[in-house]
Design a protein around this motif. Structure first.
Motif, short mmCIF file in Angstrom:
data_model
loop_
_atom_site.label_atom_id
_atom_site.label_comp_id
_atom_site.label_asym_id
_atom_site.label_seq_id
_atom_site.Cartn_x
_atom_site.Cartn_y
_atom_site.Cartn_z
N ARG A 122 3.97 5.85 -5.49
CA ARG A 122 3.80 5.96 -6.94
C ARG A 122 2.78 7.05 -7.28
O ARG A 122 2.99 7.86 -8.19
N ASN A 123 1.69 7.09 -6.54
CA ASN A 123 0.67 8.13 -6.77
C ASN A 123 1.20 9.53 -6.48
O ASN A 123 0.88 10.49 -7.18
N THR A 146 0.82 -1.21 0.00
CA THR A 146 0.00 0.00 0.00
C THR A 146 0.86 1.25 0.00
O THR A 146 0.59 2.21 -0.75
N ASP A 192 2.42 1.78 -3.42
CA ASP A 192 1.43 2.30 -4.37
C ASP A 192 1.16 3.79 -4.13
O ASP A 192 1.02 4.57 -5.08
N GLN A 193 1.12 4.20 -2.87
CA GLN A 193 0.88 5.61 -2.58
C GLN A 193 2.08 6.47 -2.96
O GLN A 193 1.91 7.61 -3.40
#
Length: 421
Positions: A407-408, A401, A404-405
């Motif tokens: 990356r965002n 998680t 992924d954040q």
């Protein structure tokens, strides 16, 4: 457990398909470890991480080939080859490119850390058949560190058909606090490995990422490792579109750090060293004179916060600092940044190496005159739930998680930065 060999002439490296050395073994490895970190390498948990990731043969092969080196030039070639191969193996494993060896989850950053320490330990204990002095040994260790951290190639991956791709640098850190729990990982390292070479859709185009890792050691920062690694991305005809440093921060949230202070607060690093002093800026690199007490983020923080996915971890624009006000003697906390003439005691990211890499990065931006987004992201803390296992499902879910954040956040930085030079 892997073979913990002290004399490669009496043991073969473990693992299938291990090649024989190019020449007869002429050197050996002495007993013991050379650094505080390297002494941890022999403990059971690091060895389990290496076995369960399939990285044990990489360490053993390196030791065997090193002890077959015929001269210093041969040793340099061995170090360059194995250092680069270790970085690429770690990136490929995290990104699940090709076969993922072992039963440890693919996204784990720790195999790279412990394999590197196994290799530097071999270098520091190596007794070659030819003469080598301390400077030459240090040169080999430095080269292995650079190549196995992704710092040796200042270029960007090719983006076929998308020459306009924004080029972004993302950095992470090694695990730390190993004296409290040797099993610890660092989500910033996992994020860097996951993003190296990645092409990220931003909504307004694409960004291509070059990632690298840094040690949790004051001495490397004093010696200019950050400036040496990041300067190429601020110079030349086309600088990076953004340079984003990342580290593990506090529980339950991401922080975008607004202000970075020129102060080391004395906390011990991975070598049990803890200086309390003004951040020393190395010579030989562009700098700002006189050295400023503060250097600020140029990320569009409010826009990134507004555009970033904030579940399950919120993203916070952190403007707090600790300073000694002009004319004062006692540190105070300021929620809205430093006041004129104050002396830094902690940036938003504290007074440890997170703050220091942020300070050095943004100071380098100012010294080179590049008006590009540069700033620091703190991730949430990654916890292991069990007291004995080296991994667990909640740990792996939170790591994925966080990655992924990150990356965002990188995509949001590019999307909100506007044109770059």
């Amino acid at each position: 457990m892997p073979i913990r060999q002290t004399d490669p002439r009496s043991a073969s490296p473990t693992g299938p398909g291990t090649p024989a050395p190019a020449s007869p073994v002429t050197g050996r490895l002495a007993e013991g470890g050379a650094t505080v970190e390297e002494e941890l390498f022999e403990q059971d948990e690091p060895q389990e991480i290496l076995v369960r990731s399939g990285f044990t043969p990489l360490v053993d092969r390196f030791a065997l080939e090193l002890c077959s080196a015929s001269d210093m030039d041969d040793a340099r070639r061995i170090v360059k080859r194995h250092g680069g191969a270790l970085w690429r193996k770690a990136v490929n494993r995290v990104q699940e490119v090709g076969h993922v060896s072992g039963d440890l989850s693919a996204g784990d950053d720790r195999p790279l850390y412990w394999a590197r320490l196994g290799m530097t330990s071999a270098l520091n204990r190596w007794e070659p058949a030819f003469k080598i002095d301390a400077a030459e040994r240090a040169e080999l260790v430095t080269e292995l560190e650079r190549r196995s951290r992704g710092q040796s190639d200042p270029g960007f991956p090719e983006t076929a058909g998308k020459p306009e791709a924004a080029r972004v640098v993302v950095t992470g850190f090694d695990p730390f606090g190993l004296d409290k729990d040797i099993r610890r990982a660092n989500p910033s390292g996992a994020a860097a490995l996951a993003l190296d070479g990645a092409v990220i859709e931003t909504g307004d185009g694409v960004a291509v990422v070059r990632a690298m890792l840094f040690p949790v050691r004051w001495r490397d920062f004093t010696d200019g490792m950050v400036e040496r690694a990041l300067l190429p991305y601020y110079t030349g005809g086309r600088p990076a579109a953004a340079v984003i440093t990342v580290s593990q921060g506090r529980d339950g949230q991401f922080d975008l750090e607004a202000h970075n202070g020129a102060w080391r607060g004395g906390s011990e690093d991975n070598e049990a060293v803890g200086p309390e002093e003004m951040i020393p800026v190395p010579g030989g690199f562009p700098t700002v004179t006189p050295q400023p007490q503060w250097s600020d983020s140029s990320l569009n923080r409010s826009a990134v916060v507004a555009e970033t996915t904030r579940k399950p971890f919120p993203v916070v624009d952190n403007t707090e600092v600790a300073e000694i006000p002009a004319g004062g003697t006692t540190p105070v906390v300021r929620p809205d940044g430093p006041t004129p003439g104050s002396r830094a005691r902690a940036g938003g990211g504290g007074d440890y190496l997170s703050n220091e890499i942020a300070y050095r990065n943004t100071l380098l931006r100012d010294a080179t005159g590049r008006d590009i987004p540069a700033g620091h992201v703190h991730t949430p803390i990654l916890h292991l739930g069990s007291e004995c296992d080296i991994t667990d499902p909640a740990f792996e879910k939170d790591r994925a998680t966080i990655v992924d954040q990150v990356r965002n956040i990188v995509a949001a930085v590019v999307r909100t930065s506007g044109p770059t030079g």
